[in-house]
Design an enzyme around this catalytic site. Structure first.
Site, PDB file in Angstrom:
ATOM      1  N   GLY A 147       0.816  -1.206   0.000  1.00 25.93           N
ATOM      2  CA  GLY A 147       0.000   0.000   0.000  1.00 25.93           C
ATOM      3  C   GLY A 147       0.852   1.259   0.000  1.00 25.93           C
ATOM      4  O   GLY A 147       1.937   1.310  -0.588  1.00 25.93           O
ATOM      5  N   SER A 148       0.411   2.269   0.732  1.00 23.72           N
ATOM      6  CA  SER A 148       0.995   3.611   0.610  1.00 23.72           C
ATOM      7  C   SER A 148       2.423   3.738   1.112  1.00 23.72           C
ATOM      8  O   SER A 148       3.108   4.703   0.771  1.00 23.72           O
ATOM      9  CB  SER A 148       0.104   4.617   1.349  1.00 23.72           C
ATOM     10  OG  SER A 148      -1.156   4.714   0.704  1.00 23.72           O
TER      11      SER A 148
END
Length: 555
Positions: free
Chosen positions: A283-284
């Site tokens: 993810g981020s």
């Protein structure tokens, strides 16, 4: 007279033949069969026992905290035909061995009529209590047992040892040839009834060598405590945290929740070191590497502005930001601090597919990091030739590939230390040999590494995704991650991996922490709420403990 003399002569001849036969037989028995018969006689009155060579000790980086130690023990056995009352013998042994009477009875009948093991690796105080009972037919032979003075501290990292004294998992298994002692032998003399008369060492045992880790027992204990508190609040499937010195790769803590008792692991799953074996979509937290590639290729600066629409379309894949907003313009620094998916994809588009693939591999993804721990997973990076239009919508925001916690920790260490990627290290000294710090290679410039560190400070500043996390006196930097899990081939809207990777002090990092929490409950699943506070608590303890001087407010 001649008849008598003849009879005496015949009788003398018979005696002479018999005497000659007896002498010949005696000579045959003594000269030819003597060795074998002597061996048979000895074997009936002696037995050979193995004297285990104790395994080496595993200690933490200070050398003052033993993590795994071997001590003398015994294996309790029985000679069934010598036992006078089987039921009564089992009843007396059971409570001392922490077994049921039926278990003891089963063990007594599981061997031959001459020998059967009742229990292995029994501690010496218990063995002494059994000896005082003077139970007919019950005996003990030398053995060893592995004990863990710090309890289940770093249990999945240290690993386990089998009843045969050989390392099975973790560092116990990986470094078994170093840790394992060399067994000796002892001859035990017994009488005709099997009663022991004497013992003689024929081959002395040799102790194994010691292992000194990079792990600090105090930081490890704090990290495990923080993970346990995180798990209590968010009820995840499991969680892991890695604490490192980003400048030399030393692992100061590698913690897993739930932990396990290394002397009695409940299942194979409990033995897994998720720090090196868990693969997940980051993810981020991956956006820092997208930005790093764009900086290195000269496509952006921290102040480059991007117009951000409310969504981007990649074939059938629609990309939006986590927070609802209208169209707006943000700089690269703001995109990273506020974790904009659309902004990261626009930056990735400037990098392009070929160079994006280059930077993914440059930071070490898709291959083992080389940490000195067995069974490390390498994650999954799709080959460039298989990329489609949605791929460039996924990869810049950390979807469509899988990583491990140790890969993320080592990749972020390269940002923290000025651009050098190197494997993490768990072993500081093996026996008398110092293990050298891993050699590294430059993957980005020190200038760009400094720019990324500055931008990552914004994540913990007002408006950032982890703005509520602070350590008074220290400037922090890091990145949150909230990744949807793939369930049944589709991204789930209810199952997530929350993560955070951070370091401090931001511009002169001495400490790096990666926290990964798998499938937290619906209390919250965002990396900023689940994993970032754990980073803060670990850093709050570790920085002063390590003697890192304060350098100003963390914002």
């Amino acid at each position: 007279m001649r008849v008598i003399d003849s009879r005496i002569g015949v009788l003398f001849a018979c005696f002479l033949v018999l005497l000659t036969g007896a002498i010949a037989r005696a000579a045959w028995v003594q000269g030819v069969q003597g060795a074998g018969l002597s061996a048979d006689a000895v074997s009936q009155h002696s037995r050979t026992e193995t004297v285990p060579g104790l395994r080496g000790t595993i200690v933490d980086r200070t050398g003052k905290n033993d993590l795994a130690v071997s001590e003398d023990a015994v294996n309790v056995f029985v000679t069934p035909y010598q036992v006078k009352n089987t039921a009564k013998t089992a009843a007396k042994l059971a409570p001392l061995l922490h077994m049921s009477q039926s278990q003891v009875l089963h063990a007594m009948s599981s061997g031959s009529s001459g020998f059967a093991y009742i229990a292995h690796q029994v501690d010496l105080p218990t063995a002494a209590k059994i000896a005082r009972l003077k139970l007919p037919g019950v005996g003990a032979e030398p053995s060893e047992r592995r004990v863990y003075p710090q309890g289940d501290l770093a249990s999945q990292v240290i690993g386990t040892v089998g009843t045969d004294g050989q390392g099975n998992t973790g560092l116990e298994g990986a470094d078994n040839s170093l840790l394992a002692g060399q067994n000796g032998q002892m001859q035990v003399i017994v009488d005709g009834l099997g009663k022991e008369l004497a013992r003689h060492t024929t081959t002395p045992a040799a102790q194994g060598q010691n292992l000194k880790l990079t792990i600090d027992a105090a930081i490890q204990a704090k990290t495990e405590d923080v993970l346990a508190q995180t798990a209590k609040t968010f009820q995840p499937q499991h969680a892991t945290a890695i604490v490192m010195n980003p400048n030399n790769g030393d692992v100061l803590a590698m913690a897993n929740w739930p932990s396990t008792d290394p002397s009695k692991p409940s299942s194979l799953a409990d033995l897994e070191n998720t720090a090196t074996g868990f693969t997940y979509e980051p993810g981020s937290t991956f956006k820092a590497f997208t930005v790093a590639g764009a900086l290195e290729d000269g496509k952006v600066t921290p102040h480059t502005s991007f117009y951000l629409p409310t969504q981007l379309q990649y074939a059938d894949r629609t990309i939006t930001d986590a927070e609802s907003r209208g169209p707006e313009t943000r700089t690269v620094a703001q995109i990273l601090a506020q974790s904009s998916n659309i902004g990261a994809d626009l930056i990735g588009a400037k990098v392009g597919a070929t160079r994006m693939a280059h930077w993914i591999h440059r930071f070490g993804f898709g291959q083992p990091t080389g940490i000195d721990f067995p069974g490390e997973e390498q994650g999954i990076v799709p080959p460039l030739k298989t990329w489609t239009e949605p791929t460039m919508g996924n990869l810049p925001i950390g979807q469509g590939l899988s990583v491990t916690p140790i890969q993320m920790a080592t990749a972020y260490s390269a940002i923290a230390n000025g651009g050098i990627l190197r494997p993490a290290r768990l072993v500081q000294k093996a026996g008398d040999t110092k293990v050298p710090e891993p050699a590294g290679r430059r993957i980005i410039s020190s200038s760009d590494a400094r720019k990324i560190r500055t931008m990552l400070e914004g994540v913990l500043a007002p408006g950032g995704t982890a703005s509520e996390v602070s350590v008074p006196g220290y400037q922090l930097a890091g990145k949150t991650g909230t990744a949807q899990k793939v369930i049944g081939g589709k991204y789930s809207n209810s199952h997530f991996v929350a993560s955070f990777v951070g370091f401090a002090p931001a511009q002169d990092p001495r400490l790096l922490v990666a926290v990964v929490v798998d499938d937290p409950s619906q209390v919250s699943y965002y990396g900023g709420a689940v994993a970032a506070p754990a980073f803060g608590e670990i850093a709050k303890f570790a920085l002063p403990y390590m003697g890192v001087p304060p350098n100003g407010s963390s914002g």
